[in-house]
Scaffold this active site. Structure first.
Site, PDB file in Angstrom:
ATOM      1  N   GLY A  13      73.565  -9.168  70.039  1.00 39.16           N
ATOM      2  CA  GLY A  13      73.986  -9.437  71.425  1.00 39.16           C
ATOM      3  C   GLY A  13      74.379 -10.897  71.553  1.00 39.16           C
ATOM      4  CE  LYS A 204      62.628 -18.449  79.515  1.00 36.26           C
ATOM      5  NZ  LYS A 204      63.704 -18.691  80.509  1.00 36.26           N
TER       6      LYS A 204
END
Lengths: 435, 435
Positions: A13, A204
């Site tokens: 991708g 994150k």
């Protein structure tokens, strides 16, 4: 002869194509840094990607072929998601392969299990690309700041959210309105929940907190609040109070425990991180020895994220093939690859210029100056001309030029300084756009 | 049992004392990251330093004793200068010791020779602290950005110069005037030539350029121009044009060669690096894959610079003692040192708050709100109260509070919302000073 390091890439991708393109374009430079011959020996992808020319590579439609390929030393997981990705990564680890991944959700949810499996098999799992795209923030915390007891960190770690808040502030637009534009530009997904509700940032944040404080990954303990309820009025009032609203992920060592939270936050407008705008990311880390440090760059995109994936590949390659006591050569390139290149004399350097002249306050001076500059092919990009101060006969004349070679500019200045109407040496400061 | 790594430190000035103090204060944390027992086994210093308690350490007045001590694995050179320092470093290398230095002049002038000697003896020379103090910029370029062809870099790499230019801009002061203050504050030397003429920045720039482009260190080919001739008028005109003047070290790959130059530069005021003020440093690096990235932090000082010295010690220790395939553990701490810690529920988190209320435009509302806040021990730090808009009966009331526990604030808000004169839910956004 550089030793080969054989890489298998799963997923083609955005990040997969960026990674392949970088490895192809910069191969000789990357090999010189890694001290290895980094070879993509197999790519596993369900379909081709028009942004990536894979001719010459062995392609399989079955990613598990890569995980089971005995020739692959390093498997790069770029398929996303957490179900198949987890199975793929664990298969690769069980087969004794080092693993590199850009998958923040995978690490945030299953990192503890994956790292334990890797330790048991004696392989590495690297994930620089999982946080803040191209910014080497994981390396900074894990290695660069290793001397420090980290007190807190605060990051703009979701570009979509930062883009929305920046547009709301700059143009006084409403949240819903900017969200639609972000979706049209491809910054936000059709279902924007992950970005605007702080879930992506939470993934994150737990990774950064574990690196900072040495705690296991605890995705279920992060407090998250989205930016969907921020009104334009609040953005404007914050500004009036000297603040900006940013969507921050914050991890802090408090007296009674660790704080893990993602929420919109007012921060003083004069802080450097308050000036990080648009889709850019930044992480501010406060260490007890170093004080505050900040790391800024692109938080997403094919090549910025690919940059971090490839830096992990180089890290693993340096460990696998280099003399262990010289894992990273002094100048970052193997000694055979440190090559003299010509250094340009300043005469040949090209920059734009700021010029300040002191001119007699008479008609025609500007025209003479402009004519000389034009003779040397120099154009004027901006100008300030002030009136003479009370009782003074000279007026300051300030110009910004286009980019021009130093020598040519110096010659033009000599001619300007010889004009009767110019009374002092011309002040000259170089200008750089830094774009 | 962690394996010992035996360190000898030469020089006990500002950076030496910072390094010893960090190693002492954070020993258990640093050892957990390094996977080694890092021991200072000898300190060589001509005199004691009152900022550093060296009781318990073996001290020698002869630094060459450290270089010749067969028990020392890693020699840390923090004496400064280039004559004795060079001899010391080469002696240590010849004795098979790894060397860590914070000495930019030494690396800029003699790095090529020192690196060659180290390669011949199979030892490492690390110098993170030589550029930009505590910012891990060498690691970022050499490892974090290893995928990239670096196009250019530009750095504010001299804090003294940046302090002077910042003061000139903020307060309209003259160069000479600010220089005197910088000398009084200890930011500038009695002879300020190294800082204000760009020589110190040139040392750092050649190091960064060699890492970025894979070229030998070429200190004699850097163009340097100082900031001594910058007039307050130029600072003000630059501002008027939308620019700031910063003293930059710039290295760029141009078509015909490499540019290496240090000079005052106008840069657009909206660039993040234009907002790096005072003695802080920052380096902007443009890679072909990652785009622009920026690294910011303290460029000097005992502990910031010591932070980089210690990160180099950890790097060497990880290489010497760790299983090579696990040089850096996944979470930066050895698996045995990843320890669960309590995560604070959001109710117990303390921050300041921005509150926006919609109040009936009648006397006494503010007093009722203030009383409730006061009942909960919450004080008002700033306030905006606007007049009602034409045809509207409600007025917005905006408050900034002091730091308070989330739960306490929520309780106070419940009471405020139950007032007859408050017509809508109170908008609440957390505030962080990020200092």
């Amino acid at each position: 002869m550089l030793k080969p390091v054989r890489v298998g890439i799963c997923g083609l991708g955005t990040v997969g194509s960026g990674t392949v393109n970088i490895l192809k374009r910069n191969k000789s430079l990357i090999d010189a840094r890694a001290g290895s011959d980094i070879q993509i020996i197999q790519i596993g992808a369900r379909r081709d990607n028009p942004h990536c020319d894979t001719s010459g590579y062995a392609i399989t439609r079955d990613i598990f072929e890569v995980a089971n390929n005995p020739d692959v030393d390093v498997l790069v997981e770029l398929i996303g998601g957490t179900t198949v990705a987890k199975e793929l990564v664990l298969t690769a680890i069980n087969n004794g392969k080092h693993v590199i991944t850009a998958n923040k959700a995978l690490i945030a949810h299953y990192g503890n299990e994956i790292f334990a499996a890797a330790k048991a098999k004696g392989v590495t799992v690297a994930f620089e690309a999982a946080v803040a795209g191209g910014i080497p923030i994981i390396k900074a915390i894990r290695e660069g700041l290793a001397a420090n007891r980290i007190e807190w960190l605060a990051g703009i770690i979701n570009g979509t959210g930062n883009f929305i808040l920046t547009e709301m502030r700059d143009k006084g637009r409403a949240f819903e309105d900017v969200l639609k534009e972000a979706q049209a530009l491809g910054y936000a997904e059709a279902d924007p929940t992950f970005d605007v509700e702080g879930i992506d940032a939470a993934h994150k944040l737990v990774i950064l907190a574990s690196l900072a404080f040495g705690i296991p990954l605890e995705i279920n303990k992060v407090f998250t609040e989205g930016i969907t309820k921020i009104a334009s009025a609040d953005v404007a009032y914050a500004e009036e109070l000297g603040y900006r609203i940013k969507n921050l992920g914050i991890a802090r060592r408090a007296a009674k425990g660790i704080e893990l939270r993602v929420h919109p936050t007012l921060i003083p407008a004069k802080r450097l991180i308050a000036n990080v705008d648009g889709v850019m990311n930044a992480v501010l880390v406060k260490g007890d020895a170093v004080g505050p440090t900040l790391y800024y760059g692109a938080g997403a995109g094919a090549e910025p994220t690919g940059s971090s994936v490839v830096s992990d590949i180089v890290d693993v390659a340096r460990t696998l093939t280099a003399d262990p006591e010289h894992r990273v050569p002094c100048l970052g390139f193997g000694a055979d690859f440190v090559i003299e290149q010509p250094i340009l004399p300043i005469d040949e350097v090209e920059t734009a210029y700021y010029l300040r002249m002191s001119a007699v306050d008479k008609p025609g001076v500007l025209s003479k100056v402009a004519t000389i500059l034009s003779d040397y092919g120099i154009s004027i990009e901006a100008m300030i001309q002030k009136e003479a101060k009370e009782g003074e006969s000279d007026v300051p004349l300030i110009l910004l030029t286009n980019r021009v070679q130093e020598k040519r500019l110096r010659d033009a200045i000599s001619r300007i300084e010889s004009l009767d109407s110019i009374n002092a040496p011309v002040v000259r400061i170089r200008v750089e756009a830094l774009k």
